[in-house]
Design an enzyme around this catalytic site. Structure first.
Site, PDB file in Angstrom:
ATOM      1  N   LYS A   1       0.847  -1.198   0.000  1.00 47.25           N
ATOM      2  CA  LYS A   1       0.000   0.000   0.000  1.00 47.25           C
ATOM      3  C   LYS A   1       0.881   1.247   0.000  1.00 47.25           C
ATOM      4  CE  LYS A   1      -3.930  -2.273   2.118  1.00 47.25           C
ATOM      5  NZ  LYS A   1      -4.505  -2.804   3.356  1.00 47.25           N
TER       6      LYS A   1
ATOM      7  N   GLN B   1      -4.849  -1.347   9.513  1.00 45.04           N
ATOM      8  CA  GLN B   1      -4.783  -2.704   8.968  1.00 45.04           C
ATOM      9  C   GLN B   1      -5.397  -3.702   9.959  1.00 45.04           C
ATOM     10  OE1 GLN B   1      -3.492  -3.556   5.801  1.00 45.04           O
ATOM     11  NE2 GLN B   1      -4.390  -5.533   6.279  1.00 45.04           N
TER      12      GLN B   1
ATOM     13  N   ASP C   1     -11.221   3.027   3.898  1.00 46.09           N
ATOM     14  CA  ASP C   1     -11.581   1.607   3.854  1.00 46.09           C
ATOM     15  C   ASP C   1     -13.104   1.429   3.819  1.00 46.09           C
ATOM     16  OD1 ASP C   1      -9.941  -0.556   3.554  1.00 46.09           O
ATOM     17  OD2 ASP C   1      -9.372  -0.696   5.671  1.00 46.09           O
TER      18      ASP C   1
END
Ligand code: NDP
Length: 294
Positions: A54, A98, A121
């Site tokens: 990422k 994460q 997200d």
């Protein structure tokens, strides 16, 4: 029939290239550099790889990338304080924590603490709710990538029978909600579904998000259906080496389906591309400007 293979890697490259052009345009005309912060707690090997990828993709797109690595014993209060700092940082437009988080950290509390405007997200309940009622929202990256591939392949999705196998908050449920928004007739299947093969056979669009290697067999698939395999499973082959497979038995399915995503090289690459696209969207919304159409 041999299915068309939907090349997620190539499609993701076009999405990333567009994001790169948008970032250049925003820098040139608005002095705006979109910024993405990724928070990793602990040393989970798969998460470390994802976070590294990422970070690299974010920098390659010309964006600001910040990686915050916290050790596995970090307390919930410490994670929340990092999130609060990022919420207040005007150079950061997207925040991704994460998952999974270590057991001492309450995942829902952390996701809830992220400013919904920076929730790239799309897991915050505000974004889930806004998406469900048709308001502008940050949309979870994996389902967003699936929808983009489906629309690219099939055009208008109205009226298709879509079956989503899996009902997790991060893939199955948002996937079903997005398909509904696209006017599909949507069935959500899960571990208590009766006659799963029969349910799958009714699908014009079949989405597999189960986490069980090659569970969906060729004879569960309607001839000509479009199959999107979200699953990523590492299995050990007869020779002792490992390989990645999806939730669909690709070799069988490709003889029946009209189109199918491979694993690897299907949904996976689109997820990171959509994260970058979401960060540009978030930066533009926060600055009150239109996304550059480049
Ligand atoms: P979860 O484990 O959170 O959810 C799995 C879902 O599958 C559950 O709803 C479960 O049902 C259902 N399920 C499990 N076993 C069966 C069964 N035998 N029959 C029918 N349904 C079943 O997984 P995720 O949604 O997080 O991920 C799914 C897959 O997608 C995984 O392989 C994951 O690695 C992959 N993934 C890939 C991404 C990408 O970028 N390509 C991103 C995210 C995930 P129930 O609710 O009843 O328990």
């Amino acid at each position: 029939m041999t299915a068309d293979i939907i090349d997620g890697k190539a499609f993701a490259a076009t999405v990333r290239a567009r994001v790169g052009r948008q970032v250049s345009a925003l820098k040139a005309s608005n002095g705006l550099t979109p910024g993405l912060a990724v928070v990793l707690v602990g040393e989970d090997p798969a998460s470390q790889v994802y976070v590294r990828n990422k970070g690299t993709s974010t920098s390659e797109a010309g964006m600001k990338s910040e990686e915050i690595r916290l050790d596995a014993t970090t307390t919930q209060a410490e994670v929340l304080s990092v999130v609060a700092r990022l919420n207040a940082d005007p150079s950061i437009h997207g925040i991704l924590v994460q998952l999974p988080l270590p057991a001492q950290v309450d995942e829902m509390a952390v996701l809830d603490a992220i400013d919904p405007a920076k929730d790239v997200d799309g897991f915050h309940v505000i974004n889930t709710g806004r998406q469900a009622v048709g308001l502008p929202a940050m949309v979870p990256c994996t389902p967003l990538g699936c929808i983009m591939m489906l629309k690219d392949k099939l055009g208008d999705l109205s009226g298709f029978n879509a079956v989503v196998v899996g009902r997790s908050n991060i893939v199955g449920k948002p996937m079903a909600s997005l398909l509904l928004t696209e006017n599909c007739t949507v069935t959500i299947a899960h571990s208590r579904t009766k006659d799963l093969p029969g349910v799958c056979r009714g699908a014009d669009i079949l989405i597999a998000a189960v986490g069980r290697p090659e569970m969906i067999r060729g004879d569960w698939i309607k001839s000509g259906a479009t199959v999107i395999d979200v699953g990523i499973n590492r299995i050990v082959k007869d020779d002792g080496k490992t390989k990645l497979v999806g939730d669909v038995c690709f070799e069988e399915a490709k003889e029946v389906a009209g189109a199918i995503t491979p694993v690897p090289g299907g949904v996976g690459p689109m997820t990171i591309a959509c994260l970058l696209a979401n960060t540009v969207t978030a930066a533009c919304r926060q600055a009150g400007i239109e996304e550059p159409d480049v």
